[in-house]
Enzyme design. Structure first.
Site, short mmCIF file in Angstrom:
data_model
loop_
_atom_site.label_atom_id
_atom_site.label_comp_id
_atom_site.label_asym_id
_atom_site.label_seq_id
_atom_site.Cartn_x
_atom_site.Cartn_y
_atom_site.Cartn_z
N ASP A 188 0.81 -1.22 0.00
CA ASP A 188 0.00 0.00 0.00
C ASP A 188 0.85 1.27 0.00
O ASP A 188 1.98 1.27 0.47
CB ASP A 188 -0.92 0.02 1.23
CG ASP A 188 -1.98 -1.06 1.18
OD1 ASP A 188 -2.39 -1.43 0.07
OD2 ASP A 188 -2.38 -1.54 2.26
N ARG A 189 0.26 2.32 -0.50
CA ARG A 189 0.93 3.62 -0.60
C ARG A 189 1.46 4.08 0.76
O ARG A 189 2.53 4.67 0.86
CB ARG A 189 -0.07 4.63 -1.17
CG ARG A 189 0.46 6.01 -1.38
CD ARG A 189 -0.59 6.87 -2.03
NE ARG A 189 -0.24 8.28 -1.94
CZ ARG A 189 -1.09 9.26 -2.07
NH1 ARG A 189 -2.36 9.02 -2.31
NH2 ARG A 189 -0.69 10.50 -1.98
#
Length: 191
Positions: free
Chosen positions: A56-57
């Site tokens: 995930d970012r």
């Protein structure tokens, strides 16, 4: 038929590339973005490699990129059960009871997680995050090492929240036998 065979020979003749990337916070695990956010292209200039799985970012740490479809499938496919170890900074001083729950499996909205390996660890010697994790003087934080063999969406964050200790910072330390040891944040190494 001859054309297909020739194409397969070209693909099989392509040199396999595997690289380890220590992904910074706030970087998308893709090479393009129409909203001008940071992506892999801001760090990696190797053609024809693709991420084997997601990160995930708002997560940091190990990402494997390759042009080997078989390896990519092995790492990314949940049915392959590739172990992934995360260093997780949680809100609060995590209890042994919460760690035991993580080990046994946690009930999430999409079902019970598989048993995990979990233990409290001293804060790891890692890079500063930009922006830093929020600090509250009256609430301590603690770190755990958590190893899972599933790949559900935001699974680690949901697991720690389910046992009452929300994730503040998430660093993937290891995938299978590969780690981020000796790999600075934002850098990659070709194997």
């Amino acid at each position: 038929m001859k054309q297909k065979r020739h194409h397969k020979q070209q693909l099989s003749g392509q040199k396999k590339t595997v690289l380890l990337f220590n992904k910074p916070f706030d970087v998308l695990t893709q090479f393009t973005d129409d909203q001008n956010r940071k992506t892999l292209k801001d760090y990696i200039d190797i053609p024809n490699v693709y991420a084997a799985g997601r990160l995930d970012r708002d997560s940091e740490g190990l990402l494997i990129l390759t042009n080997d479809g078989k390896l990519q499938h092995q790492i990314a496919n949940p049915s392959q059960k590739t172990a992934k170890t995360y260093w997780v900074q949680v809100d609060g001083d995590i209890s042994q009871t919460a760690i035991d729950k993580l080990i046994q499996g946690v009930e999430l909205k999409d079902g019970l997680t598989l048993p995990a390996k979990a233990q409290k660890i001293p804060p790891p010697n890692v890079w500063e995050r930009t922006p830093p994790v929020r600090f509250r003087a009256n609430i301590p934080t603690s770190w755990i090492s958590l190893t899972i063999k599933e790949g559900r969406n935001r699974q680690v964050r949901r697991m720690t929240a389910a046992v009452g200790f929300p994730t503040l910072r998430l660093i993937r330390y290891q995938i299978g036998a590969w780690t981020i040891d000796g790999l600075d944040n934002g850098k990659y190494r070709i194997l």
